[in-house]
Design a protein around this motif. Sequence first.
Motif, mmCIF file in Angstrom:
data_model
loop_
_atom_site.group_PDB
_atom_site.id
_atom_site.type_symbol
_atom_site.label_atom_id
_atom_site.label_comp_id
_atom_site.label_asym_id
_atom_site.label_seq_id
_atom_site.Cartn_x
_atom_site.Cartn_y
_atom_site.Cartn_z
ATOM 1 N N LYS A 1 48.088 41.893 47.550
ATOM 2 C CA LYS A 1 48.975 40.731 47.435
ATOM 3 C C LYS A 1 48.179 39.508 46.976
ATOM 4 N N LEU A 2 47.005 39.304 47.562
ATOM 5 C CA LEU A 2 46.181 38.155 47.182
ATOM 6 C C LEU A 2 45.774 38.257 45.708
ATOM 7 N N ALA A 3 45.410 39.478 45.288
ATOM 8 C CA ALA A 3 45.003 39.668 43.887
ATOM 9 C C ALA A 3 46.169 39.344 42.953
ATOM 10 N N ALA A 4 47.389 39.758 43.331
ATOM 11 C CA ALA A 4 48.571 39.465 42.492
ATOM 12 C C ALA A 4 48.873 37.966 42.507
ATOM 13 N N MET A 5 48.711 37.324 43.661
ATOM 14 C CA MET A 5 48.969 35.874 43.765
ATOM 15 C C MET A 5 48.098 35.104 42.786
ATOM 16 N N GLU A 6 46.881 35.624 42.532
ATOM 17 C CA GLU A 6 45.919 34.922 41.688
ATOM 18 C C GLU A 6 45.771 35.561 40.300
ATOM 19 N N GLY A 7 46.522 36.634 40.040
ATOM 20 C CA GLY A 7 46.379 37.326 38.752
ATOM 21 C C GLY A 7 44.938 37.789 38.552
ATOM 22 N N LEU A 8 44.336 38.251 39.649
ATOM 23 C CA LEU A 8 42.912 38.645 39.623
ATOM 24 C C LEU A 8 42.805 40.158 39.460
ATOM 25 N N TYR A 9 42.165 40.593 38.383
ATOM 26 C CA TYR A 9 42.044 42.036 38.144
ATOM 27 C C TYR A 9 40.664 42.565 38.518
ATOM 28 N N GLU A 10 39.633 41.734 38.260
ATOM 29 C CA GLU A 10 38.283 42.166 38.616
ATOM 30 C C GLU A 10 37.585 41.059 39.386
ATOM 31 N N GLY A 11 37.186 41.367 40.602
ATOM 32 C CA GLY A 11 36.558 40.348 41.439
ATOM 33 C C GLY A 11 35.066 40.244 41.191
ATOM 34 N N ARG A 12 34.492 39.206 41.741
ATOM 35 C CA ARG A 12 33.037 39.039 41.709
ATOM 36 C C ARG A 12 32.660 38.097 42.850
ATOM 37 N N PRO A 13 31.390 38.091 43.239
ATOM 38 C CA PRO A 13 30.999 37.133 44.281
ATOM 39 C C PRO A 13 31.222 35.710 43.770
ATOM 40 N N GLY A 14 31.766 34.849 44.593
ATOM 41 C CA GLY A 14 32.046 33.475 44.170
ATOM 42 C C GLY A 14 33.211 33.421 43.196
#
Lengths: 523, 70
Positions: free
Chosen positions: A261-274
């Motif tokens: 849900k958090l990833a969809a809220m932010e349109g985040l597909y690939e995370g990274r530190p920071g």
Amino acid sequence: MLTAVEWSRAQFAMTAMYHWLFVPLTLGLGLIVAIMETVYVRKKLNPATAQAEAAEWLDMTKFWMRLFGVNFAIGVATGIVLEFEFGTNWSNYSWFVGDIFGAPLAIEGIFAFFCESTFFAVMFFGWEKFGIRQHCAATWLTAFGATMSAWWILVANSWMQHPVGMEFDPDQMRNVMVSFTDVALSPTAVNKFCHVVTSSWSLGACFVISVSGWYLLKGRHTGFAIRSMKVAGVAGLAGIMGTMISGDTSAVQVTKDQPMKLAAMEGLYEGRPGTDLVGFGILNPDKKWDNDEDAMLVEIKIPRGLSILGRHDPDAFIPGIKDIIEGRDIVDGKEVNTVNYSERILRGRIAQKALRDYGRARECNDMVGMKEAREKLAKHYRFFGYGYLGKVDEAIPPVAMTFYPFHIMVILGGWLLVFLCASVWILFRRQEWMKFRIAGWQVFPWLAMAAAPVAWVCSQCGWIVAEVGRQPWTIQDIMPVQAAISSVGPGNVKLTFFIFLILFTCLLMAEIGIMVKQIKDKK
Amino acid sequence: MRLLRSVILFYYDGFRGMTVGRTLWLIIAIKLFVMFAILRVFFFQPVLHGSDKEKAEQVRENMLNHHENR
């Protein structure tokens, strides 16, 4: 052509959103009316205060109480429609959740009926029959009853977002509560309650400010309007600050329990530190979790913002949609395998097969087979719902429908914080600024009038994020929407969708008409 | 008995003294009629029938065998 699942979801969304037009106003206005009446009682009982001043506070209390009553009357029982839908459209879900969902709803019903209804009558009919202290207590108890009703509804909703305190009984085909306190006091429920109630205070406050802004614009009842705005400004500011604090703790909770849900809220597909936070952005419609397109067409980022928001650490890793599907996360600097989605689907199917095997073994009275199947089911039950998914893509919520409402909510919520801070300053320190004009346009009254619609949009967007962001799950990881639906055809659901649409539109028009008349006719 | 009478009189006087409330009660009555006498009776009958055991079997059947077609 829409399926029965889609029509049922659309119908539930419409009825819930309609219901939610009234609830936050009841919670917020209830508090403000109670504060106003308390001030009236203190002034009335203080021999040093002029009685004319006490009468002004009584007039304020009665006026806003009348609007509270209109809202309560139109909104009452709109939530019952949702329960009809549970029984007819979502019968698998209703049975499957058993008393975990039923118990909080029953307690809510008792609170709503006995507490709210009793003290609500005293509030409206008891001015001449009760002492002023008793009446004031009834007003506070009405506000308290409404808030406690909300608590139990939110407990039920939170359990769907983060199911705890239960175990599945394959004989009854339902989840059985094993810990009432785990269900009633889950961190998700506590966060959600704080976020919802404080945001409702700010919505109620914005409503009072908007109506008062109209009086200022028309040059009518200005003393009344300014006094009302002072109470609402302080209550609204406390509410919006509480909303932001509880929003922060909710974000940490969502990162932990519902990372997709958090990833969809932010349109985040690939995370990274920071990981950066998208302050404003336009999603790339061609982006899929497994292609190399950029996620955003345009974006303004806040460096490391998402890591701070989600894990209170600027260097923390926040997993994106691709990471979650592939089972990757980094917690406290250590790589964590969170079970990739292909494996979850596999384990979900094993759990479902175990449930079938259990049923067959029970028919044959095969105790050993039942025991084996039950153990296998318990082992894989946490992924039960994944067994309904054909491929991993189906576990991704609609990103655009989660991302945009989240950003609208945050931007408008930020605006309300600024506006309420400025309003309190102006109302208590610089009242002459209320007459400030730009090209003949009275800035403060117009901004005040816009506050209530802004707060409503914010509130609705919050629920869209909460509910769309957890798709496809009715119960997180355990039951997707396609398994929750009854064996109903789309025709009936479609027909009742339009009946509700007409009914709700008529009721809303009636409410707005009555409220506008009350506001215009104020003497 | 006196308490009951007082409670009834309290509500009776309250309803009689209402101004805006009359319109609101009319709206509430119409709304409840539509919800319970029309929607509930004709469109929102519970789908699961029988004893708890039978309901559990219907749900088992729905969830394990029929969900694909929706």
